[in-house]
Write a protein that holds these residues in place. Sequence first.
Motif, PDB file in Angstrom:
ATOM      1  N   LYS A  89      47.965-111.872  17.129  1.00 46.83           N
ATOM      2  CA  LYS A  89      48.685-112.612  16.085  1.00 46.83           C
ATOM      3  C   LYS A  89      49.785-113.485  16.696  1.00 46.83           C
ATOM      4  O   LYS A  89      49.976-114.641  16.300  1.00 46.83           O
ATOM      5  CB  LYS A  89      49.291-111.639  15.081  1.00 46.83           C
ATOM      6  CG  LYS A  89      48.259-110.889  14.254  1.00 46.83           C
ATOM      7  CD  LYS A  89      48.932-109.863  13.347  1.00 46.83           C
ATOM      8  CE  LYS A  89      47.897-109.049  12.569  1.00 46.83           C
ATOM      9  NZ  LYS A  89      48.531-107.996  11.735  1.00 46.83           N
ATOM     10  N   VAL A  90      50.495-112.921  17.676  1.00 48.24           N
ATOM     11  CA  VAL A  90      51.567-113.679  18.332  1.00 48.24           C
ATOM     12  C   VAL A  90      50.993-114.882  19.061  1.00 48.24           C
ATOM     13  O   VAL A  90      51.520-116.006  18.958  1.00 48.24           O
ATOM     14  CB  VAL A  90      52.351-112.784  19.301  1.00 48.24           C
ATOM     15  CG1 VAL A  90      53.290-113.622  20.161  1.00 48.24           C
ATOM     16  CG2 VAL A  90      53.140-111.732  18.543  1.00 48.24           C
ATOM     17  N   PHE A  91      49.917-114.680  19.784  1.00 44.94           N
ATOM     18  CA  PHE A  91      49.320-115.783  20.544  1.00 44.94           C
ATOM     19  C   PHE A  91      48.794-116.869  19.604  1.00 44.94           C
ATOM     20  O   PHE A  91      48.871-118.059  19.921  1.00 44.94           O
ATOM     21  CB  PHE A  91      48.201-115.260  21.450  1.00 44.94           C
ATOM     22  CG  PHE A  91      48.679-114.372  22.572  1.00 44.94           C
ATOM     23  CD1 PHE A  91      49.848-114.664  23.253  1.00 44.94           C
ATOM     24  CD2 PHE A  91      47.953-113.237  22.926  1.00 44.94           C
ATOM     25  CE1 PHE A  91      50.285-113.848  24.285  1.00 44.94           C
ATOM     26  CE2 PHE A  91      48.387-112.418  23.953  1.00 44.94           C
ATOM     27  CZ  PHE A  91      49.554-112.719  24.632  1.00 44.94           C
ATOM     28  N   GLU A  92      48.258-116.468  18.455  1.00 44.47           N
ATOM     29  CA  GLU A  92      47.757-117.455  17.497  1.00 44.47           C
ATOM     30  C   GLU A  92      48.911-118.278  16.922  1.00 44.47           C
ATOM     31  O   GLU A  92      48.822-119.501  16.804  1.00 44.47           O
ATOM     32  CB  GLU A  92      46.984-116.756  16.386  1.00 44.47           C
ATOM     33  CG  GLU A  92      46.410-117.700  15.339  1.00 44.47           C
ATOM     34  CD  GLU A  92      45.489-118.750  15.928  1.00 44.47           C
ATOM     35  OE1 GLU A  92      45.454-119.877  15.400  1.00 44.47           O
ATOM     36  OE2 GLU A  92      44.802-118.443  16.948  1.00 44.47           O
ATOM     37  N   ARG A  93      50.017-117.609  16.573  1.00 45.91           N
ATOM     38  CA  ARG A  93      51.176-118.348  16.062  1.00 45.91           C
ATOM     39  C   ARG A  93      51.730-119.282  17.140  1.00 45.91           C
ATOM     40  O   ARG A  93      52.130-120.422  16.858  1.00 45.91           O
ATOM     41  CB  ARG A  93      52.265-117.371  15.605  1.00 45.91           C
ATOM     42  CG  ARG A  93      51.915-116.620  14.339  1.00 45.91           C
ATOM     43  CD  ARG A  93      53.154-115.980  13.712  1.00 45.91           C
ATOM     44  NE  ARG A  93      53.733-114.956  14.560  1.00 45.91           N
ATOM     45  CZ  ARG A  93      53.419-113.664  14.501  1.00 45.91           C
ATOM     46  NH1 ARG A  93      52.483-113.244  13.646  1.00 45.91           N
ATOM     47  NH2 ARG A  93      54.028-112.780  15.284  1.00 45.91           N
ATOM     48  N   ALA A  94      51.746-118.799  18.400  1.00 44.43           N
ATOM     49  CA  ALA A  94      52.250-119.622  19.500  1.00 44.43           C
ATOM     50  C   ALA A  94      51.367-120.840  19.715  1.00 44.43           C
ATOM     51  O   ALA A  94      51.854-121.951  19.987  1.00 44.43           O
ATOM     52  CB  ALA A  94      52.333-118.786  20.775  1.00 44.43           C
ATOM     53  N   ARG A  95      50.056-120.651  19.557  1.00 39.74           N
ATOM     54  CA  ARG A  95      49.127-121.779  19.731  1.00 39.74           C
ATOM     55  C   ARG A  95      49.365-122.831  18.643  1.00 39.74           C
ATOM     56  O   ARG A  95      49.359-124.041  18.920  1.00 39.74           O
ATOM     57  CB  ARG A  95      47.680-121.271  19.681  1.00 39.74           C
ATOM     58  CG  ARG A  95      46.659-122.331  20.055  1.00 39.74           C
ATOM     59  CD  ARG A  95      45.239-121.799  19.984  1.00 39.74           C
ATOM     60  NE  ARG A  95      44.975-120.807  21.017  1.00 39.74           N
ATOM     61  CZ  ARG A  95      44.797-119.499  20.780  1.00 39.74           C
ATOM     62  NH1 ARG A  95      44.866-119.042  19.536  1.00 39.74           N
ATOM     63  NH2 ARG A  95      44.558-118.674  21.756  1.00 39.74           N
ATOM     64  N   ARG A  98      52.523-124.715  19.394  1.00 42.27           N
ATOM     65  CA  ARG A  98      52.339-125.642  20.519  1.00 42.27           C
ATOM     66  C   ARG A  98      51.679-126.926  20.039  1.00 42.27           C
ATOM     67  O   ARG A  98      52.018-128.023  20.490  1.00 42.27           O
ATOM     68  CB  ARG A  98      51.501-124.963  21.599  1.00 42.27           C
ATOM     69  CG  ARG A  98      51.461-125.735  22.904  1.00 42.27           C
ATOM     70  CD  ARG A  98      50.581-125.038  23.911  1.00 42.27           C
ATOM     71  NE  ARG A  98      50.612-125.698  25.202  1.00 42.27           N
ATOM     72  CZ  ARG A  98      49.763-125.461  26.179  1.00 42.27           C
ATOM     73  NH1 ARG A  98      48.810-124.559  26.011  1.00 42.27           N
ATOM     74  NH2 ARG A  98      49.861-126.099  27.317  1.00 42.27           N
ATOM     75  N   THR A  99      50.742-126.775  19.113  1.00 42.76           N
ATOM     76  CA  THR A  99      50.086-127.953  18.543  1.00 42.76           C
ATOM     77  C   THR A  99      51.097-128.847  17.832  1.00 42.76           C
ATOM     78  O   THR A  99      50.995-130.081  17.848  1.00 42.76           O
ATOM     79  CB  THR A  99      48.989-127.519  17.550  1.00 42.76           C
ATOM     80  OG1 THR A  99      48.059-126.680  18.235  1.00 42.76           O
ATOM     81  CG2 THR A  99      48.262-128.729  16.984  1.00 42.76           C
ATOM     82  N   ALA A 100      52.121-128.188  17.246  1.00 44.01           N
ATOM     83  CA  ALA A 100      53.159-128.932  16.533  1.00 44.01           C
ATOM     84  C   ALA A 100      54.286-129.375  17.452  1.00 44.01           C
ATOM     85  O   ALA A 100      55.260-129.979  16.990  1.00 44.01           O
ATOM     86  CB  ALA A 100      53.721-128.064  15.403  1.00 44.01           C
ATOM     87  N   GLY A 101      54.184-129.047  18.737  1.00 46.80           N
ATOM     88  CA  GLY A 101      55.169-129.526  19.707  1.00 46.80           C
ATOM     89  C   GLY A 101      56.297-128.569  20.014  1.00 46.80           C
ATOM     90  O   GLY A 101      57.273-128.960  20.663  1.00 46.80           O
ATOM     91  N   GLN A 102      56.195-127.303  19.576  1.00 48.09           N
ATOM     92  CA  GLN A 102      57.244-126.337  19.884  1.00 48.09           C
ATOM     93  C   GLN A 102      56.679-125.201  20.740  1.00 48.09           C
ATOM     94  O   GLN A 102      55.564-124.726  20.507  1.00 48.09           O
ATOM     95  CB  GLN A 102      57.851-125.738  18.606  1.00 48.09           C
ATOM     96  CG  GLN A 102      59.026-124.791  18.905  1.00 48.09           C
ATOM     97  CD  GLN A 102      59.581-124.125  17.663  1.00 48.09           C
ATOM     98  OE1 GLN A 102      58.900-124.030  16.654  1.00 48.09           O
ATOM     99  NE2 GLN A 102      60.824-123.667  17.736  1.00 48.09           N
TER     100      GLN A 102
END
Length: 439
Positions: A89-95, A98-102
């Motif tokens: 879940k954490v990795f999915e939120r991080a991905r 990242r797509t949004a630039g953060q």
Amino acid sequence: MSLFENQAPRPLADKLRPKTLEEVVGQQHLLSAEAPLGRMLSQRRLVSLVLWGPPGCGKTTIARLLAEATDLAFEPLSAVFSGVADLRKVFERARQRRTAGQGTLLFVDEIHRFNRAQQDGFLPYVEDGTVVLVGATTENPSFELNAALLSRCQVLVLKRLDHDALGELVRRAEAELGRSLPLTEAAREALLALADGDGRYLLNLVEELAALPPEPQRDPAGLAEIVQRRMPLYDKSQEAHYNLISALHKSLRGSDTDAALYWLARMLAGGEDPNYIARRLVRFAVEDIGLADPNALPQAIAAWQAYERLGSPEGELAIAQCAIYLGTAPKSNAAYRAFSDARRSAKETGSLSPPLHILNAPTQLMRGLGYGAGYAYDHDAEEGFSGQNYFPDDLPRQSFYRPVERGFEREIAKRLDYWARLRSRRQEETAVRDAGTEI
């Protein structure tokens, strides 16, 4: 945060949690402008890290503030309560971020609790920059984290909070509370010592003391009545176990008896098995003293036996007495080095046979093959010494044992020199006799 959450009571340690990295105490070796984290922050970049340090030194706080200082989303996890599903879940939120630039700072508390396979699961996300991993651990990363993960992280060592850092926390707490603690100056010093470098534990004690009336002022004895004595930080199965026994061993080797007694007391206070310490003292007696004082080994064994018969706490005095004896004894590792060299030589030379003259010849066949032929019985030789060769015929004479000029080994060195001179003389006599026989 809801209205009700805002009104809920908060522990003092949470109220005083630093809001900026400048407010963090005791870790300037990492946070100052020229220190590793200070340099990273000045460049607004952050690499994956492992924060290694004792409890209550600020690992979680530093991780959170690093995320704020670098505009990374902070994702905290505890390896004790989290599993593979939580990581996904954490990795999915991080991905998605990242797509949004953060970017995302993934903070994993007690990271050493994850098994090797779980630790490997971080690798692709760290490598492609999906997360900046910051792990916190109280255990030595060299032993608890796998090499692949360690190679992708910079290990930073946090220090236990020193006297000044703990004092600053007490002052901040008193400012937050709006009153001084009801302690004498001596009791304040005792309070800092009781915290043993743990800021969180200290603030919990302060909160307990702040509930007391302002009078009377408590002295150290009064403080001890209010708070229970804290057991020293010592895990018998982890790094502290090996660090303290190493400190004891090296203090003895350095003939610093007082330091050795200190480390011995630390280990016993931490709950170490005295039998383990006694065993190590026996090892020290043969490894670091040896024949410089032949009485060291009997003393160590006697101390161990005394403890086994008396138990704790009376038997611990026998161990302390042994430590004093070993610390003050002359030191030599000559026997240790001699045996190491002999083992290496035996391994290198393989299966060389003993010379025939020192082999027994119980049968006629063996006597016919030359077994025992020419053996000189040393007790019948002049001065009780034949000087014969006892090494294999194909192995030149070796010199493994080299006694030091300390303690009893000084006398042993004289004996070895005496036998070396006799051996040389016997060899010369044998050479002369063999030459006369040939003529």
